[in-house]
Structure formats: C-alpha cells, structure tokens
Design an enzyme around this catalytic site. Structure first.
Site, short mmCIF file in Angstrom:
data_model
loop_
_atom_site.label_atom_id
_atom_site.label_comp_id
_atom_site.label_asym_id
_atom_site.label_seq_id
_atom_site.Cartn_x
_atom_site.Cartn_y
_atom_site.Cartn_z
CD GLU A 20 36.35 40.80 33.33
OE1 GLU A 20 36.83 40.32 34.34
OE2 GLU A 20 36.56 40.33 32.20
CG HIS A 68 40.01 32.44 41.02
ND1 HIS A 68 41.02 33.35 40.90
CD2 HIS A 68 39.37 32.44 39.83
CE1 HIS A 68 40.99 33.89 39.69
NE2 HIS A 68 39.99 33.35 39.02
CD GLU A 115 39.31 35.06 31.39
OE1 GLU A 115 39.74 34.16 32.10
OE2 GLU A 115 38.69 36.04 31.85
CD GLU A 164 36.73 38.67 28.26
OE1 GLU A 164 37.29 39.71 28.63
OE2 GLU A 164 36.88 37.57 28.83
C1 NOJ Z 1 39.38 37.78 34.30
C2 NOJ Z 1 38.10 37.31 34.90
O1 NOJ Z 1 37.01 37.61 34.07
C3 NOJ Z 1 37.94 37.96 36.25
O2 NOJ Z 1 36.70 37.64 36.78
C4 NOJ Z 1 39.08 37.52 37.12
O3 NOJ Z 1 38.98 38.18 38.35
C5 NOJ Z 1 40.42 37.82 36.50
N1 NOJ Z 1 40.47 37.35 35.17
C6 NOJ Z 1 41.56 37.20 37.27
O4 NOJ Z 1 41.49 35.81 37.20
CA CA Z 2 37.23 38.02 31.50
#
Ligand code: NOJ
Ligand code: CA
Length: 692
Positions: free
Chosen positions: A501, A396, A477, A194
């Site tokens: 994000e 999730h 990730e 990232e």
């Molecule tokens: C990072 C992720 O990219 C994001 O989409 C997620 O909401 C958070 N981690 C929590 O898992």
């Molecule tokens: Ca991420």
C-alpha cells in the site's frame, strides 16, 4: 567459592561485568565466573553442543544469564527480574534453588505453511530462583536450547506473597557480547509497525520493535524476538549503553503494563543464532515454543490466493465510502469474481462493502457495521454468483480502532461472513498507536496500544469467535506475530510492516525494503504484503521502485498462505505473460530453503509446492544489480524439470520506465545444475521448476 565454569572456551564473566553491561570478548577469556557457594551449576547446551546457556547470580544476588556459540560469547551476562507497580521489584537477593534438565526430539506437522514437517529437537533447563528477603518469592526461568537458537521465559507459580502481579516493567536485559550491524524499526511511534528499517551499528539502535536482526563482528547472525505472546504485553528492546538492551513492555491503559493473577508466565524471549542470514529464516524455534493446535479439525482453514476491490481504493480512484466513487458495487465485484474464476484464484476481497465508512472512520470506527451491506452491494446475489464460479468472497472488518464496538458485534459479523461463503476475513485496526478505543463495563473509555496486553487478548478473542464459524483471519495493523498460528491455525496472516500500500502513496518503499523484510519481519511468520502490482504505478501514475520480475519473485520470497494479486484485472490484461506466474504460483509449501542472502542486500528462496513436485525460486535485490549463482541441489534426483524463467529484461532498472522490462525463457534442468540469476537494480527473478 566456585571460581570457574567451563562454557566452551570463552563465556566466562565476573560479577563486575554483570553490573557493567556488555563484556569485552577478550576480557571473557581471562575472567572466571565467580558466584556464591552452595548453588548448583545451571548450564545447558544445544543438542549439537554448539550453543551454551548459563544462569548464575551476581554479587547482589541478581539472576543473570548468558549465551555462547562455539565457546564465544553471544550474550554477555544479562540480568533477569520484574518490577511491579504495587510491590517491591523481584531482582536482588535471588538464590538458585534447583536446576533440572530435560530433552526432547519430536516432529509435528503444519496444517499449512512453509514446511510440512517441523522438527523440535531441544534441551531444556529449568532454574528455580528463590528470594532471600522476607517475601521469599520465587520463580523459574526456563530455557529451551535448539541448534539454531535459545528461548527462555519466566514462570511464576501461585504463591502467597504474590497473589497477583501488577507488572510495571520487565527487567530482562539483552547484552550483546560483540559489536556489529543491526536492522531494526522503531517501537512505540504513532504508525505502529509501519516504519522502514534502519541499518545501524548495534550501539546506535534506539528503541526497536522485535524481531531485531543483527550481524555480529564475527559473522554470527542473531535475531531477538518473542514467542507465544498470550495474555501479556508485547516487548520492544531499548538500547541502554554499548551493545546492551533492556526489555520494554508495551503500555496498557492503566498503570501496570501487564496484570496477572495466580500462576503466570511470560512469553518466550528468543534469540535466533545462526552462522548466516539464511539460517535465521530456517529456524523453527519460535513455532516450537508455541502450544500445539487448540482448534481441533482445521480442514476448513484454506490457504489461497486472492484478488480484490482494493488497489483502486488505496490509490484514491475508488472510495470505501458510499457515493459516486464507491468501489464495492455489485457490478465491480462481479468483474473481480469473473477474473478470479478465469485464473483459478479462489478468493475475492471486498473492502467498503459495509456501512460505516462514510464519515471519518480512521481512529473512530464506532459507526462500522459488520453485517449490514451498503445499498449498492448485493451480498446475497454476489455470494451466489461467486459460489457458482468456484470463488469465495473474503470479508473485511475495519474497526478503525473501535475494538469494544467490534467485539460487541462479533457474533453477527462472523455469522454474516459464514452465511455468505466467506472463509477468510481481513481485519483492520487503523488508529494511531495508543489510540485503540476500549469501552469499560461502566461505559468509560480507555485508550489502549495495538500491542498491549488487552489487544494481545483481543486478537485471540477474534480467532475464537471466527473459528466458531469456520472463518480464518488476516489481520492488518495487528499485533506482531509470535508463532500463534501453530495454536490457532485460522490466524493465516497479518500485515505488521509496510506493505504494498505504501507504493500507492508518496514516500514509497525503497528497493531495499523487501530484502530487509526477508530477514526481519518475515522471521515472525506470514505477511499479507499484497505483491503483484505489475503496472508498477501508484496514485497519479507515480512510479513504484521495482521491476516486474521482482513483483513476481515476491510471491516466493515473502511467504503468506493468503497471497494477494494486488493489481487490477485491467492492468493484469496488459501483462498476460508475466501474470502467468502469479496464476501458477502456489501459497502452501512442502519445503522451503534459503539459497543465499545477506540481510538488506539480496535473497533467494526455493520452495516446493505441497500439491505437486514443482519447485519455485524467487530472488530479489536492493538497488544494486547482482549476479547470483544457485545450484539446483534441492531437486529430486533423476527427474527433469522445465524451468520457466521470468527475469529482468534488457536495461531493466527500478529507477526508470525500464522497470517494466521483463524477459521469459524456458529450459530443461535437473538436480545439480547451476543457474545464474542476473538481477537488475531493484529487480528480481522468479522461476517455476515444473516437474516433467
Ligand atoms: C489499511 C490496510 O493495510 C489496508 O489494506 C486497508 O485497505 C485499509 N487499512 C482500510 O481498511
Ligand atoms: Ca496498514
């Protein structure tokens, strides 16, 4: 002594060059390749004859390969070899024993994707190399040459002198034969994949993650990457001198970076080679180098859009953890289900639905439970409610890097997902690079890298565990994408770069980020970028550096079979006309084209819906305003289309409040018509071409 091998006009090099790194193309013309007598020629060309690959050995018997396009060197002589932690390296004293050639021209079908049909037209050359030392170890280097690139891999047969291989490092070199510009992000830093992209001269690259994209001085575009990364460590490339690079494998927790036994092979090291940026994207080399679907009937794998209990968490208004700000409550999730159902969006992602978030979970996910909902999340009732509304929840699994812990819970986790009608699960590995927690058989803990051999294998274990329950995966990730969606079609998407994000937080993505992604990260495959934040504000009302029209265009530009509408229902209610495009745009394509583009500057894609005859166009620019003319020559002849245009409005710019300025237009068009797209600074344009 054979002194000359004709490879087009120019790719000829001396043993001295093989030792000294990149060849000056001018020098290439005058030097003839010299190599030991008694070795067969090892030359292969692409089906169209433009790309040539040659393998030879230098004065010390080091195997070298080189690549030319139209007679001009692209990759100067570059060494091959392997270094081990417990055995002498295999590099010098090699002899070419045999060279065999094969060719093939077939097509195969993607169950979902950017193109339905993929043509695999290639030539293959297998070069068998034998060590002249007492060990007499041997390996094959196998080249696949397509019109749009080259892949090669090492194949080590089972052999007495090498019952196992503890690989310390690969000695593969990538000596680029010309100068030019590179777009790259750093490898092995704490934030994994990232990072923003750097644009530097090739000779100023550091250690780069792949794909790394380059525009050479003569205009040729190339990208170095890998295909079919299975049971091996992911590769980065490190600049050595001049325009030369060497492979660097991701470490493991022990001394060898990779451990193999019996017969083994590396992933394919790939070069996309094209006259322009668009040509890189249009290549199917990486997918072709992956094994066909292993999962059999995958009609249960369903591409689709989704909304989610997410953006408010990312912005800090809601929490994943339980308590007064808990986002994943039954009532909140119902609101999202209602919204999805109203607009025909099939998925609703819910994060923070489970137990385990209350403590310090990032980098420490050992409290995460994957079949135990929080008290205020009524999983059974919501599953029923969603089903009645024609919507599925998306699960999730955030591991916080506690990967052994997650593996110990695979079965209940995916059973829970399947029992609640979840067809897709988003996974997460939030932990610093090198901090994945692996619990060994004796209870001791090792720290692994996200892209090391153990994690590469972990991701395949996830896919297999999920497939048993007909669940597909969207990993965040993750390990980088090397085309394994062909083999495991339930690997729908992944993150693996800076997504939306980052626009919630300080240090936002600059306007050039998505145009950088188009010809770097997107060469890997689908990205779960999560576009569509039409409110264009992150936390504390901070401005996002985009226009609304660009947010819409991202649905066409950044391909993913699971595409999020990332903003909240309340915000979408403020932009009903723009939201129409998000509701309409499909995620599964019959065909894709790059209409124009320059790496890091702008790009325009056209894609045809798999389920209708409609086409969609998406165009985006960096911080510079542009006028781009596109010809609609991809449309069907004799058909009329209604062009529904979503474009930057008067005064639009990413830099001010005018980022919300958008205009709409409808007109009739047909094949061959031209459209002029006016893109604002940081802007874009999205068009639905509805077949009438
Ligand atoms: C990072 C992720 O990219 C994001 O989409 C997620 O909401 C958070 N981690 C929590 O898992
Ligand atoms: Ca991420």
């Amino acid at each position: 002594m054979k002194t000359s091998i004709a490879i087009g006009l120019g790719l000829i090099a001396s043993a001295a060059q093989a030792q000294n790194g990149p060849a000056d193309p001018a020098v290439n013309e005058t030097f003839k390749f010299a190599r030991p007598a008694g070795q067969p020629d090892a030359v292969e060309t692409s089906p169209d004859g433009q790309i040539t690959v040659q393998v030879s050995t230098d004065n010390d018997g080091r195997a070298v390969y080189m690549i030319a396009r139209n007679g001009k060197a692209i990759v100067a002589p570059s060494r091959l070899g392997m270094m081990f932690t417990d055995a002498p390296k295999i590099e010098r004293g090699m002899k070419i024993e045999s060279v065999t050639h094969a060719k093939s021209d077939t097509s195969w079908t993607q169950p979902w994707g950017e193109w339905r049909t993929i043509r695999d037209n290639h030539r293959e050359m297998r070069v068998r190399l034998m060590e002249s030392s007492a060990l007499h170890r041997r390996y094959d280097v196998v080249f696949r040459v397509q019109d749009d690139g080259v892949g090669f891999r090492y194949e080590f047969p089972e052999q007495q002198a090498m019952p196992h291989a503890n690989i310390a490092e690969e000695l593969t070199e990538f000596n680029i034969a010309q100068g030019g510009t590179a777009w790259w992000k750093p490898a092995f830093l704490w934030n994994r994949e990232e990072y923003l992209y750097n644009r530097t001269p090739i000779n100023a690259v550091g250690t780069a993650a792949t794909p790394i994209t380059m525009k050479l001085d003569d205009g040729t575009h190339i990208a170095i990457h890998e295909a079919a990364l299975v049971d091996y460590a992911s590769m980065a490339v490190m600049k050595t001198e001049g325009n030369s690079f060497k492979a660097v494998l991701t470490p493991g927790s022990g001394a060898p970076k990779v451990v193999k036994t019996g017969a083994w092979q590396t992933p394919w090291r790939t070069f996309l080679i094209a006259p322009d940026a668009g040509g890189l994207y249009m290549s199917h080399l990486m997918l072709n180098l992956n094994a066909p679907n292993k999962l059999g009937d995958v009609s249960w794998v369903k591409p689709g859009k989704f909304v989610g209990v997410w953006w408010k968490m990312i912005k800090g208004e809601w929490s994943w953890a339980r308590g007064p700000r808990h986002g994943a409550t039954t009532a909140n999730v119902k609101t999202y289900i209602d919204f999805a159902s109203k607009y025909g969006i099939p998925g609703v992602l819910v994060e923070g639905w489970n137990i385990g978030w209350d403590g310090d979970w990032a980098g420490n996910g050992s409290a995460m439970q994957f079949a135990t909902p929080a008290e205020d999340f009524d999983a059974d009732a919501l599953a029923k409610y969603a089903k009645a509304k024609g919507v599925s929840l998306i699960g999730h699994h955030e591991t916080g890097g506690a990967v052994s812990h997650y593996e110990s819970l695979f079965d209940p986790a995916f059973k829970f997902a399947a029992d609640h009608g979840e067809h897709v699960v988003k996974t997460g590995y939030v932990a610093d690079a090198g901090q994945i927690e692996r619990v060994n058989a004796d209870g001791s803990v090792s720290r692994e890298w996200h892209e090391g051999q153990w994690m590469v294998n972990h991701h395949l274990r996830v896919l297999e565990a999920a497939a048993k329950y007909k669940v597909s995966i969207d990993s965040h990730e993750p390990v980088k994408d090397t085309g394994l969606r062909r083999t495991y079609p339930n690997w729908l998407a992944r993150e693996g770069s800076r997504g939306m994000e980052y626009n919630a937080w300080p240090g936002k993505n600059p306007p050039e980020h998505e145009v950088n992604l188009a010809f770097t990260r997107m060469l890997e495959g689908p990205m779960d970028f999560t576009p569509g934040v039409l409110s264009l504000t992150g936390s504390d009302n901070s401005p996002i550096q985009s226009t609304i029209a660009k947010q819409l265009a991202l649905y066409v530009v950044l391909y993913s079979p699971v595409q999020m509408a990332a903003d909240t229902p309340e915000n979408y209610a403020k932009y009903p006309q723009a939201f129409r495009f998000i509701a309409d745009v499909p995620v599964d394509w019959e065909d894709s084209r790059v209409l124009n583009g320059e790496v890091g500057d702008y790009v325009t894609f056209a894609r045809r819906d798999r389920k209708s005859r409609d086409w969609y166009v998406g165009s985006i620019t960096d911080e510079t305003a542009r006028e781009l003319t596109v010809t609609l020559d991809f449309l069907e002849p004799g058909k009329t289309y209604e062009a529904q245009v979503y474009k930057d409005g008067p005064g639009a710019t990413y830099a001010t409040e005018a980022r919300h300025s958008i205009a709409f237009e409808t007109r009739r068009v047909k094949k061959g018509d031209t459209l002029t797209l006016s893109l604002a600074p940081g802007g874009g344009q999205a068009i639905r071409l509805k077949a009438l």
